[in-house]
Design a protein around this motif. Structure first.
Motif, short mmCIF file in Angstrom:
data_model
loop_
_atom_site.label_atom_id
_atom_site.label_comp_id
_atom_site.label_asym_id
_atom_site.label_seq_id
_atom_site.Cartn_x
_atom_site.Cartn_y
_atom_site.Cartn_z
N ARG A 49 0.84 -1.20 0.00
CA ARG A 49 0.00 0.00 0.00
C ARG A 49 0.88 1.26 0.00
NH1 ARG A 49 -2.13 -0.42 4.61
NH2 ARG A 49 -1.22 1.38 5.68
N VAL A 50 1.87 1.27 0.89
CA VAL A 50 2.78 2.42 0.96
C VAL A 50 3.54 2.59 -0.36
CG1 VAL A 50 4.84 3.36 2.09
CG2 VAL A 50 3.01 2.33 3.46
N ALA A 51 3.99 1.47 -0.93
CA ALA A 51 4.73 1.52 -2.20
C ALA A 51 3.88 2.18 -3.28
CB ALA A 51 5.14 0.12 -2.62
N SER A 52 2.61 1.81 -3.32
CA SER A 52 1.70 2.38 -4.31
C SER A 52 1.47 3.86 -4.07
CB SER A 52 0.37 1.62 -4.28
OG SER A 52 -0.56 2.20 -5.17
N GLU A 53 1.32 4.25 -2.82
CA GLU A 53 1.00 5.63 -2.48
C GLU A 53 2.15 6.60 -2.74
OE1 GLU A 53 -0.28 5.25 1.54
OE2 GLU A 53 -2.34 4.71 1.00
N ILE A 54 3.40 6.13 -2.61
CA ILE A 54 4.54 7.05 -2.86
C ILE A 54 5.07 6.92 -4.29
CG2 ILE A 54 5.18 7.01 -0.42
CD1 ILE A 54 7.61 5.30 -1.18
N GLY A 55 4.41 6.04 -5.08
CA GLY A 55 4.80 5.91 -6.48
C GLY A 55 6.04 5.08 -6.72
N TYR A 56 6.28 4.10 -5.85
CA TYR A 56 7.46 3.23 -6.01
C TYR A 56 7.29 2.33 -7.22
CZ TYR A 56 10.65 -0.67 -5.32
OH TYR A 56 11.60 -1.63 -5.50
N MET A 57 8.34 2.26 -8.05
CA MET A 57 8.37 1.37 -9.21
C MET A 57 9.57 0.45 -9.07
SD MET A 57 5.83 2.00 -11.22
CE MET A 57 6.36 1.32 -12.80
N PRO A 58 9.36 -0.87 -8.99
CA PRO A 58 10.49 -1.79 -8.83
C PRO A 58 11.39 -1.82 -10.04
CG PRO A 58 8.48 -3.01 -9.29
CD PRO A 58 8.07 -1.57 -9.08
#
Length: 357
Positions: A49-58
């Protein structure tokens, strides 16, 4: 409610950013993103959820690796291999270090050809190696970075690349230069020449600038000669020495940028009936296998190949585990002076000219 993104807008969000927000280690975040079985469902949900909210792209290579369970290849590209180059032992050191970590090396030898080097970079990307260890043939590396961008993390090794690159194992050749001048000075030499070859990449420039600085610190005049190409430094050493003999301008000591160049110098001196080190001292760099042969006993510098191999592989595995979001990883190594029979005290007739130690 959305998580705060302040502080991340200036750069691409990373695993460490997620870890800071969630309050766990970056290793735990990496495992959660890979759906590892030892991470709780609640933590996985929060991390995603946090990854999605801050725009993290693997990273693409990290995503690829996370889907595999077997050992993964590490790519490596070097300019050449063989007994006349330090890359032979560097590859062996890296290959051995990788094997002990249950990984294998996919090797490309560019033969000092820019087009072939680029093609190997493309091949490594197509094969989705977990990380690419590369000793480029030139200090111009923008094409390499462009080819591998967002696909394969790069680890630069050697001295041709600026130590400010994100991931690199850097060799400090300026230190070699200072040690060479100090060692020869202590033996009574004041007339010390430096032999270099093309191209003038960062490795060569480090040796040149370090030598000039060390000479001036001793109130000595630097004398630098540039001849030949990296593909045939032996001939360059022969040509330079023959020219100095004909001009009557030989110094009491010569430091060469490579062992093979130093061997060319020594062979030419012997053919012209000069004694080494009684008449002139000769030094090289790299400590290649032939440098210790009884015919040469070349004083040189040993590049810490095992340490280089271990550092490069450890760096690759760290990146493969955590993705290329890892912050800058940098290791700096120095060569070790190996004293042998090709160097000795400056000739007495030289030291008697008011130049005693």
């Amino acid at each position: 409610m959305k998580m705060p993104t302040k502080g991340f807008s200036h750069k691409k969000p990373t695993i460490k950013d997620i870890a800071k927000l969630v309050g766990v280690s970056h290793v735990a975040v990496s495992k959660a993103l890979k759906d590892a079985p030892d991470i709780s469902s609640a933590l996985k949900e929060k991390v995603n959820r946090v990854a999605s909210e801050i725009g993290y792209m693997p990273n693409a290579s990290a995503s690829y690796l996370s889907s595999k369970n077997t050992a993964h290849n590490i790519g490596m590209i070097v300019p050449s291999l063989g007994a006349d180059t330090a890359y032979d032992e560097a590859f062996k050191a890296i290959s051995e270090a990788a094997a002990f970590k249950n990984h294998s090396i996919l090797l490309g030898v560019s033969d000092r050809n820019r087009d072939l080097e680029r093609q190997y970079c493309r091949i490594m990307c197509e094969n989705r190696v977990g990380a690419l260890i590369i000793s480029p043939i030139s200090s111009e590396i923008e094409d390499i970075k462009q080819i591998c961008a967002q696909t394969v993390p790069l680890i630069f090794i050697g001295g041709k690349v600026d130590s400010k690159e994100q991931h690199c194992v850097h060799l400090n050749y300026s230190k070699s230069a200072a040690l060479a001048v100090d060692y020869l000075y202590a033996l009574g030499h004041r007339d010390i020449f430096l032999f270099l070859y093309h191209p003038m990449n960062k490795t060569i420039m480090q040796k040149k600038e370090g030598y000039e600085k060390a000479m001036r610190a001793r109130n000595l005049t630097p004398t630098v000669y540039l001849e030949g190409e990296s593909a045939d430094t032996y001939t360059a050493g022969c040509v330079l020495t023959e020219s100095l003999i004909k001009s009557g301008n030989l110094p009491t000591a010569i430091w060469c940028a490579s062992d093979l160049m130093a061997i060319g110098v020594m062979d030419t001196l012997k053919l012209n009936h000069f004694k080494i080190p009684e008449d002139i001292s000769v030094m090289g760099h790299d400590n290649l296998p032939f440098s210790k042969f009884s015919a040469y006993q070349l004083t040189t510098f040993d590049v810490p190949k095992k340490a280089l191999g271990e550092a490069a592989v450890n760096m690759a595995l760290t990146i493969m585990e955590n993705g290329d979001d890892e912050e800058r990883i940098h290791v700096s190594l120095e060569a070790l002076l190996i004293k042998r029979g090709s160097t000795g005290k400056a000739p007495v007739k030289i030291r008697d000219k008011g130049n005693e130690i």
